[in-house]
Motif scaffolding. Structure first.
Motif, mmCIF file in Angstrom:
data_model
loop_
_atom_site.group_PDB
_atom_site.id
_atom_site.type_symbol
_atom_site.label_atom_id
_atom_site.label_comp_id
_atom_site.label_asym_id
_atom_site.label_seq_id
_atom_site.Cartn_x
_atom_site.Cartn_y
_atom_site.Cartn_z
ATOM 1 N N ASP A 295 -86.828 14.898 -15.663
ATOM 2 C CA ASP A 295 -87.268 15.764 -14.578
ATOM 3 C C ASP A 295 -87.814 17.063 -15.150
ATOM 4 O OD1 ASP A 295 -87.706 17.184 -12.296
ATOM 5 O OD2 ASP A 295 -85.637 17.112 -11.565
ATOM 6 N N ARG A 296 -89.069 17.377 -14.784
ATOM 7 C CA ARG A 296 -89.685 18.593 -15.316
ATOM 8 C C ARG A 296 -89.011 19.854 -14.795
ATOM 9 N NH1 ARG A 296 -95.514 18.466 -13.598
ATOM 10 N NH2 ARG A 296 -95.150 16.537 -12.507
ATOM 11 N N GLU B 254 -89.824 5.467 -16.486
ATOM 12 C CA GLU B 254 -91.007 5.827 -15.703
ATOM 13 C C GLU B 254 -91.322 7.311 -15.929
ATOM 14 O OE1 GLU B 254 -94.254 5.295 -13.109
ATOM 15 O OE2 GLU B 254 -92.944 3.874 -14.135
ATOM 16 N N PRO B 255 -92.499 7.631 -16.490
ATOM 17 C CA PRO B 255 -92.834 9.047 -16.718
ATOM 18 C C PRO B 255 -92.907 9.822 -15.406
ATOM 19 C CG PRO B 255 -94.339 7.574 -17.885
ATOM 20 C CD PRO B 255 -93.546 6.716 -16.946
ATOM 21 N N THR B 256 -92.441 11.058 -15.423
ATOM 22 C CA THR B 256 -92.545 11.924 -14.237
ATOM 23 C C THR B 256 -93.880 12.643 -14.275
ATOM 24 O OG1 THR B 256 -91.375 13.680 -15.428
ATOM 25 C CG2 THR B 256 -90.061 12.215 -14.036
ATOM 26 N N PHE C 180 -93.872 18.712 -21.775
ATOM 27 C CA PHE C 180 -94.742 17.554 -21.534
ATOM 28 C C PHE C 180 -94.109 16.284 -22.094
ATOM 29 C CE2 PHE C 180 -98.210 14.738 -22.964
ATOM 30 C CZ PHE C 180 -98.800 14.474 -21.727
ATOM 31 N N THR C 181 -93.576 16.363 -23.314
ATOM 32 C CA THR C 181 -92.933 15.189 -23.910
ATOM 33 C C THR C 181 -91.740 14.742 -23.078
ATOM 34 O OG1 THR C 181 -93.630 15.875 -26.135
ATOM 35 C CG2 THR C 181 -91.819 14.291 -25.989
ATOM 36 N N ALA C 182 -90.974 15.709 -22.555
ATOM 37 C CA ALA C 182 -89.837 15.360 -21.700
ATOM 38 C C ALA C 182 -90.312 14.617 -20.455
ATOM 39 C CB ALA C 182 -89.070 16.619 -21.316
ATOM 40 N N ALA C 183 -91.421 15.074 -19.861
ATOM 41 C CA ALA C 183 -91.959 14.409 -18.675
ATOM 42 C C ALA C 183 -92.467 13.017 -19.016
ATOM 43 C CB ALA C 183 -93.072 15.254 -18.060
#
Length: 388
Positions: free
Chosen positions: A87-88, A208-210, A79-82
């Motif tokens: 890219d999830r 920009e969050p994915t 979630f933090t990566a997204a």
């Protein structure tokens, strides 16, 4: 866009609130909802509970058999990566599964002297997995710790009153050495090292969050300063709903500290100082620290409380225990109220000789419960294990 923090002492009202949020569809019906959950158990339970609340038509709702679909449930690291625009679907050498094998390789190489490594009997992979879990948890909850280690400093992630790094205890320094050896073998920056720049990019609009326009984080019993910082930054560009569960509304309200998301030394913040119940003092400290972190964030952050409708709890041992935790008051049993009653089965302690015997007794106890109460279903049962 805003950050909404929901808290309560029962999961059911929190699920009801989340279902109410999800009942309003996203602008794009093909976009999946995203909910972050702390564990696989919480993920499975939440999926089931949402299916009992979401759906179309009165008949489905009558039988509590709706539909919970097109929902991506992520663990905190993903979630933090997204949130930070990654890219999830992509994989990283710092992902937990891959990190475990790197830790195992470094341990087998003997580069770092890990106490008890060669004498452990539970299996080398299990030990590597445990250490990888620790490193992954540090990156999510205490990125300052990893950032200090990356700079070659064996700190504990905090600073003293002179802004100097507080050193790790001597028996924990092997962790910093092992992490640096793992970092060298991976050869790329860890998520914790990238976090400050990525957060700045998120706030400035460069990142920009994915993620869809609305996300939720559900089922946390504690929240770290780092998690709260990420949630607040995301709340500037997305609608974020953070759901916290704690054991006692009275104890939550009694917390005196107002940290407003600031990181402080635990020695300087006794969040359970005003708590009376001994079980709350020993078990609920992380939840009380979450209350201190959240306190003071209003009005920039919307904080709301969700509790079930008040009702009289059963006058059993379990009922009195639950009532005492909820009100933060120790109920003292009188001699007549205990001696004059039959055995109270609401709380049972089984002394078993060994793990296998515990499983046998648990199986028999659950079997008796299902036979004696036809309304009881497997989804009503939770089994807690200290080390699965």
């Amino acid at each position: 866009m805003a950050l909404h923090i929901h808290h309560g002492s029962h999961l059911v009202p929190l699920v009801d609130s989340l279902a109410g949020v999800l009942a309003e569809p996203l602008s794009d019906p093909f976009t999946a909802e995203v909910i972050a959950v702390p564990t696989a158990g919480m993920r499975d339970w939440l999926q089931q509970q949402l299916a009992m609340r979401l759906g179309t038509g009165d008949r489905l709702l009558e039988f509590r058999a709706g539909v919970s679909a097109n929902i991506d449930m992520l663990f905190p690291g993903a979630f933090t990566a997204a949130v930070l625009g990654q890219d999830r679907a992509s994989t990283s050498p710092w992902d937990l599964d891959r990190l475990t094998w790197t830790v195992l390789t470094v341990l087998d190489s003997g580069e770092v002297d890990v106490p008890g490594w060669r004498s452990r009997n539970q299996g080398t992979y299990a030990t590597a997995r445990r250490i990888a879990d620790l490193f992954d948890g540090y990156a999510t909850n205490r990125p300052q710790l990893i950032q200090q280690w990356a700079l070659g400093r064996d700190g504990d992630g905090t600073l003293d009153e002179r802004e100097a790094i507080v050193p790790l205890a001597a028996d924990h320094r092997w962790q910093a050495l092992l992490w640096r050896a793992v970092h060298a073998r991976i050869g790329s920056l860890s998520p914790a090292e990238q976090l400050p720049d990525l957060l700045e990019g998120l706030r400035s609009g460069r990142t920009e969050p994915t993620l869809p326009d609305r996300v939720a984080v559900f089922g946390l019993s504690a929240v770290s300063t780092a998690q709260l910082t990420v949630a607040r930054a995301l709340g500037e560009v997305r609608e974020v709903h953070l759901y916290l569960v704690h054991p006692s509304p009275a104890a939550w309200q009694a917390v005196r500290q107002h940290l407003a998301g600031r990181l402080v030394l635990r020695s300087a913040c006794d969040a359970s100082a005003a708590v009376e119940h001994p079980l709350l003092r020993s078990w609920a400290r992380p939840a009380m620290e979450a209350a201190a972190l959240v306190s003071g964030l209003e009005p920039a952050v919307r904080v709301s409380r969700h509790e079930p409708a008040e009702g009289r709890s059963a006058d059993s041992l379990l009922g009195r225990l639950q009532r005492g935790l909820s009100t933060d008051h120790v109920e003292v049993a009188t001699g007549s109220s205990v001696a004059g009653r039959d055995v109270d089965p609401s709380v049972q302690i089984h002394a078993c000789h060994g793990t296998v015997r515990q499983l046998e007794v648990l199986r028999d106890a659950l079997g008796h419960l299902f036979v004696s109460d036809p309304t009881l279903t497997p989804r009503d049962v939770v089994i807690l294990c200290p080390d699965l």
